[in-house]
Design a protein around this motif. Structure first.
Motif, PDB file in Angstrom:
ATOM      1  N   ILE A 158      13.139 -85.363  32.869  1.00 51.75           N
ATOM      2  CA  ILE A 158      14.595 -85.183  32.768  1.00 51.75           C
ATOM      3  C   ILE A 158      15.324 -86.134  33.716  1.00 51.75           C
ATOM      4  O   ILE A 158      16.295 -86.801  33.329  1.00 51.75           O
ATOM      5  CB  ILE A 158      14.960 -83.711  33.064  1.00 51.75           C
ATOM      6  CG1 ILE A 158      14.414 -82.802  31.965  1.00 51.75           C
ATOM      7  CG2 ILE A 158      16.480 -83.555  33.188  1.00 51.75           C
ATOM      8  CD1 ILE A 158      14.592 -81.324  32.247  1.00 51.75           C
ATOM      9  N   VAL A 159      14.859 -86.204  34.954  1.00 50.56           N
ATOM     10  CA  VAL A 159      15.511 -87.091  35.933  1.00 50.56           C
ATOM     11  C   VAL A 159      15.394 -88.552  35.508  1.00 50.56           C
ATOM     12  O   VAL A 159      16.358 -89.329  35.594  1.00 50.56           O
ATOM     13  CB  VAL A 159      14.904 -86.882  37.337  1.00 50.56           C
ATOM     14  CG1 VAL A 159      15.474 -87.896  38.331  1.00 50.56           C
ATOM     15  CG2 VAL A 159      15.173 -85.461  37.816  1.00 50.56           C
ATOM     16  N   ASN A 161      15.054 -89.738  32.452  1.00 50.50           N
ATOM     17  CA  ASN A 161      15.941 -89.992  31.310  1.00 50.50           C
ATOM     18  C   ASN A 161      17.378 -90.167  31.765  1.00 50.50           C
ATOM     19  O   ASN A 161      18.100 -91.041  31.254  1.00 50.50           O
ATOM     20  CB  ASN A 161      15.835 -88.840  30.312  1.00 50.50           C
ATOM     21  CG  ASN A 161      14.499 -88.825  29.588  1.00 50.50           C
ATOM     22  OD1 ASN A 161      13.827 -89.854  29.492  1.00 50.50           O
ATOM     23  ND2 ASN A 161      14.106 -87.665  29.086  1.00 50.50           N
ATOM     24  N   HIS A 162      17.807 -89.358  32.717  1.00 48.21           N
ATOM     25  CA  HIS A 162      19.166 -89.504  33.235  1.00 48.21           C
ATOM     26  C   HIS A 162      19.342 -90.846  33.943  1.00 48.21           C
ATOM     27  O   HIS A 162      20.385 -91.502  33.790  1.00 48.21           O
ATOM     28  CB  HIS A 162      19.500 -88.349  34.178  1.00 48.21           C
ATOM     29  CG  HIS A 162      19.883 -87.080  33.473  1.00 48.21           C
ATOM     30  ND1 HIS A 162      21.032 -86.948  32.742  1.00 48.21           N
ATOM     31  CD2 HIS A 162      19.246 -85.881  33.385  1.00 48.21           C
ATOM     32  CE1 HIS A 162      21.110 -85.735  32.236  1.00 48.21           C
ATOM     33  NE2 HIS A 162      20.031 -85.054  32.610  1.00 48.21           N
ATOM     34  N   GLN A 163      18.340 -91.242  34.720  1.00 44.91           N
ATOM     35  CA  GLN A 163      18.429 -92.532  35.408  1.00 44.91           C
ATOM     36  C   GLN A 163      18.460 -93.690  34.417  1.00 44.91           C
ATOM     37  O   GLN A 163      19.243 -94.638  34.593  1.00 44.91           O
ATOM     38  CB  GLN A 163      17.248 -92.686  36.377  1.00 44.91           C
ATOM     39  CG  GLN A 163      17.325 -91.801  37.599  1.00 44.91           C
ATOM     40  CD  GLN A 163      16.166 -92.043  38.551  1.00 44.91           C
ATOM     41  OE1 GLN A 163      15.209 -92.744  38.225  1.00 44.91           O
ATOM     42  NE2 GLN A 163      16.257 -91.472  39.736  1.00 44.91           N
ATOM     43  N   ALA A 165      19.496 -93.554  31.334  1.00 38.98           N
ATOM     44  CA  ALA A 165      20.797 -93.537  30.655  1.00 38.98           C
ATOM     45  C   ALA A 165      21.885 -94.125  31.545  1.00 38.98           C
ATOM     46  O   ALA A 165      22.752 -94.881  31.081  1.00 38.98           O
ATOM     47  CB  ALA A 165      21.151 -92.109  30.253  1.00 38.98           C
ATOM     48  N   ALA A 166      21.829 -93.784  32.851  1.00 39.13           N
ATOM     49  CA  ALA A 166      22.823 -94.344  33.775  1.00 39.13           C
ATOM     50  C   ALA A 166      22.660 -95.855  33.918  1.00 39.13           C
ATOM     51  O   ALA A 166      23.657 -96.594  33.972  1.00 39.13           O
ATOM     52  CB  ALA A 166      22.690 -93.668  35.144  1.00 39.13           C
TER      53      ALA A 166
END
Length: 412
Positions: A158-159, A161-163, A165-166
């Protein structure tokens, strides 16, 4: 020679050192327990194996960022030894951090495969003990396995994927900013080119007339001819200054909303030709004829097309005053229905007697033909300019074909 690993991150050093000291403190307090598999006998190893596993896990923490795959493999071996030797909670917690770091910092292939592998391990650790022991308590083995493997792996995914995406959003923002900057620079270059064409087309003709008539005034001994030349010089000076003043006011306008100025149209060609006749008084033998072969009562032409056609005629007449031999100068306009879909084409032609003299009557910068080609190119048309052999001999012919489909509506 194998590549050298970079030094561990200071956060990884702090995690490894903290886990090692915490584990030693727990051992000193006697807080460690064995692992029991239901009714099976406890799996035991000598007490020193717990310390060995703790040290190995702390070393693996140093590699969690620089070599996450190696760190996970070392940590898995250390966890197996720890579970068989007394199970320190510090060792177990450090292992969950290694699983999390392997997904977060590992290569894409490892980050993609590890969570499904953790799910498979959890399923096996749930089904096999339940099938062998057939007791509800055996389900806790699968639960502990999920907490040790799938929970940290899922959190890391999850982390990550967020990174990602950012990072993708940041790169997209940088790309958008770069495109905006390129568009701004292109707009500035285009506007500078437009202003250069306008400045040349508006002022060059007047300055050429001034140069020609001043040369004539200096070479003539007739007072009346000199007075006439000076009159033309004054008229062109006043007109040139007025055009220059309008352009300067446009460039100096701070609000970016200058008062609209009327663009010249083909209806003003009579005035333009008459001015050329007046400017040609010092050039003997030049005659000007305007032939408008467009159908009467036709639809209005697009403003960019009319402006381009007017400027082409204007520049051609300016070049005629500087270069042409004595004879007839013909300006011809024609509109044809055949052409690109949307309205046909406008043909503009200017022919003048070709002169082989090496020096023009007035100096030029060579920007006139460049400006004409740029105007025609912006409208998607074609331009021919050069010597041509006609029925009356050698002539200099300028022929422009301008589409009337409206594609150049914003090219002024």
């Amino acid at each position: 020679m194998p590549p050298r690993l970079p030094p561990p991150h200071r956060v990884d050093v702090a995690i490894g050192l903290g886990g090692l000291l915490g584990g030693l403190l727990l051992m000193g307090l006697g807080l460690r327990g064995g692992v029991y598999l239901g009714e099976l006998s406890p799996i035991t190893l000598p007490p020193w194996s717990t310390v060995t596993a703790l040290v190995a896990m702390a070393v693996a923490e140093l590699l969690r960022r620089v070599a996450p795959g190696t760190a996970l493999a070392l940590g898995t071996a250390a966890l197996a030894v720890d579970l068989c030797g007394g199970s320190l909670i510090a060792t177990v917690l450090m292992y969950t951090d290694l699983v999390y770091a392997a997904v977060l910092y590992g290569p894409p292939s490892l980050a993609r495969r590890l969570p499904p592998a953790c799910v498979a391990t959890t399923v096996v650790a749930t089904v096999v003990p339940l099938a062998l022991l057939r007791t509800p308590e055996s389900l806790f083995i699968g639960l502990v396995t999920a907490l040790l493997t799938f929970a940290p792996a899922g959190t890391g995914a999850i982390v990550r994927n967020h990174q990602e995406a950012a990072e993708a959003a940041r790169l997209e923002a940088e790309r958008t900013a770069l495109l905006a900057e390129l568009d701004r620079r292109e707009a500035v270059v285009a506007e500078r080119g437009r202003m250069a064409r306008e400045l040349h087309d508006r002022v060059a003709g007047h300055l050429s007339a001034i140069a020609i008539h001043s040369t004539a005034a200096l070479s003539l001994g007739d007072a009346a001819a000199t007075d006439q030349a000076l009159t033309v010089i004054r008229e062109n000076s006043v007109l040139g200054l007025a055009e220059m003043r309008r352009l300067i006011e446009l460039l100096r306008d701070a609000d970016g909303e200058p008062e609209p100025t009327a663009a010249p149209t083909l209806d003003a060609l009579d005035v333009l030709v008459e001015r050329a006749r007046s400017d040609a008084t010092s050039v003997s033998g030049l005659k000007f004829t305007l032939c408008d072969d467009r159908p009467p009562g036709g639809a209005a032409l697009p403003a960019p097309v009319e402006l381009a056609a007017y400027r082409i005629v204007q520049e051609s007449l300016t070049n005629t005053l500087k270069h042409a031999a004595p004879g007839e100068v013909t300006i011809r306009l024609a509109q044809h229905a055949d052409g690109p879909p949307g309205g046909g084409v406008l043909e503009v032609g200017v022919t003048s007697p070709y002169d082989t003299r090496p020096d023009p009557r007035a100096p030029g910068s060579g920007m006139g033909l460049i400006g004409m080609r740029e105007r025609v190119s912006l409208l998607g048309g074609t331009l021919e300019a050069g010597p041509h052999t006609g029925p009356s001999g050698a002539v200099w012919r300028v022929r422009a074909v301008l589409p009337l489909d409206g594609k150049g509506a914003m090219t002024r």
